[in-house]
Design an enzyme around this catalytic site. Sequence first.
Site, short mmCIF file in Angstrom:
data_model
loop_
_atom_site.label_atom_id
_atom_site.label_comp_id
_atom_site.label_asym_id
_atom_site.label_seq_id
_atom_site.Cartn_x
_atom_site.Cartn_y
_atom_site.Cartn_z
CB CYS A 13 58.81 76.56 46.14
SG CYS A 13 59.20 75.82 44.54
CB CYS A 16 56.18 71.79 44.39
SG CYS A 16 57.98 71.82 44.58
CG ASP A 426 17.03 89.75 55.52
OD1 ASP A 426 16.06 90.26 54.93
OD2 ASP A 426 16.94 88.78 56.28
CG ASP A 620 18.30 85.36 58.56
OD1 ASP A 620 17.82 86.24 57.81
OD2 ASP A 620 17.64 84.79 59.45
#
Length: 734
Positions: A13, A16, A426, A620
């Site tokens: 879980c 842990c 852009d 980019d």
Amino acid sequence: MKLHQIQVTGMTCTACAARIEKVLRKVQGIQSVRVSLALSQATIHYEPTQIGIEKIMEKIEKLGYGATDRLSHPQAGIGAETGAYRIRFIIAACLSMPLIWAMMAHVADWPAQWIPNLLMEPVFQWVLATLLQFGVGYPFYYGAYQALIHRTANMDTLVALSTSVAYFYSHYVMFESRDSFTHPTLYFDTIAMVMTAVLLGKWLETMAKGRALKQLSALYELQVKRVRVLRSHGEEWLSADQVQIGDRIRVNQGEWISIDGFVQSGSADADESMLTGESTAVAKGMKDRVYAGTRCLIGSLDIVVDKYHDETRLSQMIGLIESAQQGKPAIQRTVDRIAAIFVPLMIGCAALTYAGWLWISQSPDASETAMRHALSVLLIACPCALGLATPVSVLIATGSSAQRGVLFKDGRSLESLRRTDVVLLDKTGTLTEGTPQLTAIHTADGVKAKAAYVLSMSAAVASRSAHPLAQAIVRAAQDKHSPILETQKFQERVGKGMEGYVRGEHVCVGNRRWLLEQGIQPESPPDHPGYTRIYVAVNGKCIGSLVLIDKLRKDARKIVQELKRRADVWMVTGDEEQAAVAVAAAAGIDQMRAGMLPEDKLAFIRELQHQGRSVAMIGDGINDAAALAVADVGMAMGGGADAAKQAGDIVLIGNKLFNIIDAYRWSRQTMRNVHQNLLFALLYNAVTVPLAACGYLDPRIACIGMAASSVIVVANALRLQLKVQRLDKSRIIM
């Protein structure tokens, strides 16, 4: 500092994962630790001179978990865990059947003659319960012990504590009433129900997690293990990690491409759908780039390798998806804090329930009644549902979206994108196709014969740059068979231009603003609305300009209209006003800023954030990297510069504008799914724990509820996979 990933087994879980992080962060030499419950992996940033990876794994093993630095296929670990739970469940079910059969004697309408006398014998029940408690249940005790010595608690603590109470109470009652003629009330059948139901729940949960890993596993399976390498003496088969840069490999029709490189000879149609989400075949010929994880449908290719096996786009995708599981959204960090105190809180509630019933009950069996209701509280509480609510949904979303062209680097961006209310776009390479073409050359004195000189000098400098405009100048020079001269002392000015020395002459190629800053007066040629003009100066004097056009993407206007429904849309570009205005008008963008340097974009984003706006930046280029990093969410186009992709939180690997809309939809639907899971987990515990404390839930029903809650949360997360087809159908296709 060094970054290392470790495969961790045995986590049950979120407590842990939190325990491993907590312990390792205290170790000297470890800077940061992130543990993914979904992938069973730990990512550790440490100083090798102070601590080695073996010592780190030793620390994890001392916590009671398995650790290895050899990362396995994601399905391999889940498969082993599923198999272990299946075996334990079958053993538990076989041992539990006689006890549950005997329990039916307490059902009012159940015929007593159907229950053999042996099954009703207390000693027989005790033997079976002992095998269950200390045989099948040993891993729960071990996990609870490891948690206890590190002063924490987890699901194992609840299971071990509740079954121990039932076992030792029944053991005491059985021997105390051995001389009695009445059948004592024993809870050995409760142990059987708890063990069987919990193990069934964990088995179903791991199978569901295996389905959640389906997309990531599919990417792993694209990594071809064997490669056909061309040698002087013939063909040789090598493993993919043995292939070196510069090696030539051959891929025949129907085979998978195993590396990144460029085509040296041959032609083929390639299927790149597993990387970009595009089902249309892509024609590949000489000098075209090819990628690992794609398939040669028709034809054959000889490919020159230019990336090592662990540096391919596919390997980087897998690495980013795995790291996305480590970076926790803000909502997950809140849940982790709740989960850290959840188990101790439930133990406290059980103790209060026992004390309360012991105090208010006046019946002779008050102790038994109090114990039964306290047991119900321990059994009904479920930290696993809380812990799985977020990571499983994030795992499914990041894996599925990556296969469809949207790569989320971490859970934070998946959570934040839906809340952005300003989108900055852009121009070059984002709104436009990113493949500009030279359309005209203007000389300062109007003498057309000097156009070749202007192109030759500018191409010499541009050949040293990877910028799309620079590459367009070089392509034009090559098409006109203009010589590309050698450039010395080359320097690139981000957002301005580039300069260098060609045959001893100082050449500057850039925008009007940059030349004016250097005291150079550019020419004033005729206007070309929508075009980009680059000026060329030699030894401090403008000799001409180049006119380039970068076509607007076909779907740009429709994507902008779709984005306007979600946020304010701006275009920010370093281009001059005239070119920017024309492109913005064509794309349907009303708000724009032109002539912006990288620092101007940065300042604009911070200005918007200071106003309380949440900003998404999409770009980019290298000049966009700083803006992508400082924005609340940065989205980098997949065909852009590496610097932009590293700075962005999301990479649109399909390099398509509609991937932006897909990213928004993934963000919205994933977080809606997470909120559903969390709401269920919180309501489940908020409703069932008081009911159990008030005596309305039998321990046998409580243990079924605990097992079912985790399965329901994972099953709801799997609904995201069903929505993938709807996203594909609703995608805007031009």
